[in-house]
Write a protein that holds these residues in place. Structure first.
Motif, mmCIF file in Angstrom:
data_model
loop_
_atom_site.group_PDB
_atom_site.id
_atom_site.type_symbol
_atom_site.label_atom_id
_atom_site.label_comp_id
_atom_site.label_asym_id
_atom_site.label_seq_id
_atom_site.Cartn_x
_atom_site.Cartn_y
_atom_site.Cartn_z
ATOM 1 N N CYS A 13 -31.931 5.253 -38.613
ATOM 2 C CA CYS A 13 -31.272 5.331 -39.917
ATOM 3 C C CYS A 13 -30.242 4.218 -40.021
ATOM 4 C CB CYS A 13 -30.573 6.673 -40.094
ATOM 5 S SG CYS A 13 -31.663 8.088 -40.054
ATOM 6 N N CYS A 38 -24.258 1.836 -50.793
ATOM 7 C CA CYS A 38 -25.164 2.332 -51.843
ATOM 8 C C CYS A 38 -25.853 1.171 -52.563
ATOM 9 C CB CYS A 38 -24.403 3.214 -52.829
ATOM 10 S SG CYS A 38 -23.921 4.822 -52.136
ATOM 11 N N TRP A 41 -28.610 -0.366 -50.412
ATOM 12 C CA TRP A 41 -29.765 0.523 -50.297
ATOM 13 C C TRP A 41 -30.421 0.826 -51.640
ATOM 14 C CZ3 TRP A 41 -26.185 4.020 -47.010
ATOM 15 C CH2 TRP A 41 -26.074 3.483 -45.719
ATOM 16 N N LEU A 43 -29.136 2.465 -54.107
ATOM 17 C CA LEU A 43 -28.771 3.826 -54.481
ATOM 18 C C LEU A 43 -27.460 3.835 -55.273
ATOM 19 C CD1 LEU A 43 -29.633 5.555 -51.088
ATOM 20 C CD2 LEU A 43 -30.961 5.638 -53.213
ATOM 21 N N THR A 75 -24.327 6.877 -43.799
ATOM 22 C CA THR A 75 -25.642 6.791 -43.179
ATOM 23 C C THR A 75 -26.712 7.127 -44.202
ATOM 24 O OG1 THR A 75 -24.632 7.580 -41.119
ATOM 25 C CG2 THR A 75 -27.035 7.603 -41.230
ATOM 26 N N ARG A 76 -27.747 6.323 -44.241
ATOM 27 C CA ARG A 76 -28.903 6.604 -45.100
ATOM 28 C C ARG A 76 -29.882 7.402 -44.254
ATOM 29 N NH1 ARG A 76 -32.658 2.115 -48.139
ATOM 30 N NH2 ARG A 76 -33.765 3.575 -49.488
ATOM 31 N N LYS A 81 -31.229 9.714 -49.632
ATOM 32 C CA LYS A 81 -30.234 10.674 -49.145
ATOM 33 C C LYS A 81 -29.211 9.945 -48.287
ATOM 34 C CE LYS A 81 -31.648 14.749 -47.749
ATOM 35 N NZ LYS A 81 -32.181 15.852 -46.892
ATOM 36 N N VAL A 82 -27.938 10.123 -48.647
ATOM 37 C CA VAL A 82 -26.843 9.457 -47.960
ATOM 38 C C VAL A 82 -25.883 10.514 -47.419
ATOM 39 C CG1 VAL A 82 -24.836 7.956 -48.309
ATOM 40 C CG2 VAL A 82 -27.000 7.392 -49.394
#
Length: 138
Positions: A13, A38, A41, A43, A75-76, A81-82
Motif C-alpha cells: 500500500c 489525495c 492518488w 482521490l 495510507t491508500r 480507500k484512504v
C-alpha cells in the motif's frame, strides 16, 4: 520545511508519513500532507473531509501526547480507500463526549465520526494510533 516521506508499506500500500512537532501549527502541515496524498492518488474528493479529520486528530495529539512530536500517516489501503492516522506516545485512548454549545472544545471526535466511514484507536506498547478511513468512488 521537511518534505513528506513516501514509502511502500510491506503490504504494498502506498503511503505518506511525516513526524511533526507537538504544536498547533502542525495541523496545517498535516492538512497539506493529506491534500497532496489525495491529489497524487486521484482521490481529490476525499481531500476536504480528510483535511478536517486530520486537523481534529492532530489537535488531540497536541493536547494529549506525551512527547515533543507525533507522526501523521496517510495510507491508500484500496483503490478508493484512504486511512489517516496520528501516532503519539500517550496511552490514553480517545473518548468521544458530548459538549454543550458553550464549550470551545470537545466536538472533534464527533466530527471525525460524522465524516469518516469508520474510525478507531489502536493501543501500542508505547502509545496509540488514532485513525479514520474515508471511502471514495472508484
Amino acid at each position: 520545511m521537511p518534505q513528506p516521506a513516501t514509502r511502500a508499506r510491506p503490504t504494498g500500500c502506498p503511503g505518506y508519513s511525516e513526524t511533526l512537532p507537538r504544536a498547533p501549527e502542525s495541523a496545517g502541515t498535516a492538512r497539506r500532507l493529506v491534500r497532496v496524498a489525495c491529489a497524487v492518488w486521484g482521490l481529490e474528493q476525499l481531500a476536504g473531509d480528510g483535511a478536517l479529520i486530520v486537523s481534529e486528530l492532530v489537535a488531540n495529539a497536541v493536547q494529549y501526547a506525551r512527547s515533543s512530536h507525533f507522526r501523521v500517516t496517510i495510507t491508500r489501503i484500496e483503490a478508493a480507500k484512504v486511512r489517516i492516522g496520528v501516532v503519539d506516545r500517550s496511552t490514553r485512548l480517545p473518548e468521544p463526549r458530548e459538549s454543550s454549545t458553550e464549550e470551545e472544545s470537545g466536538r472533534g471526535l464527533a466530527l471525525v465520526g460524522e465524516l469518516a466511514t469508520e474510525w478507531g484507536a489502536d493501543p501500542l506498547p508505547w502509545g496509540k494510533r488514532v485513525w479514520a478511513e474515508l471511502h471514495g468512488k472508484e
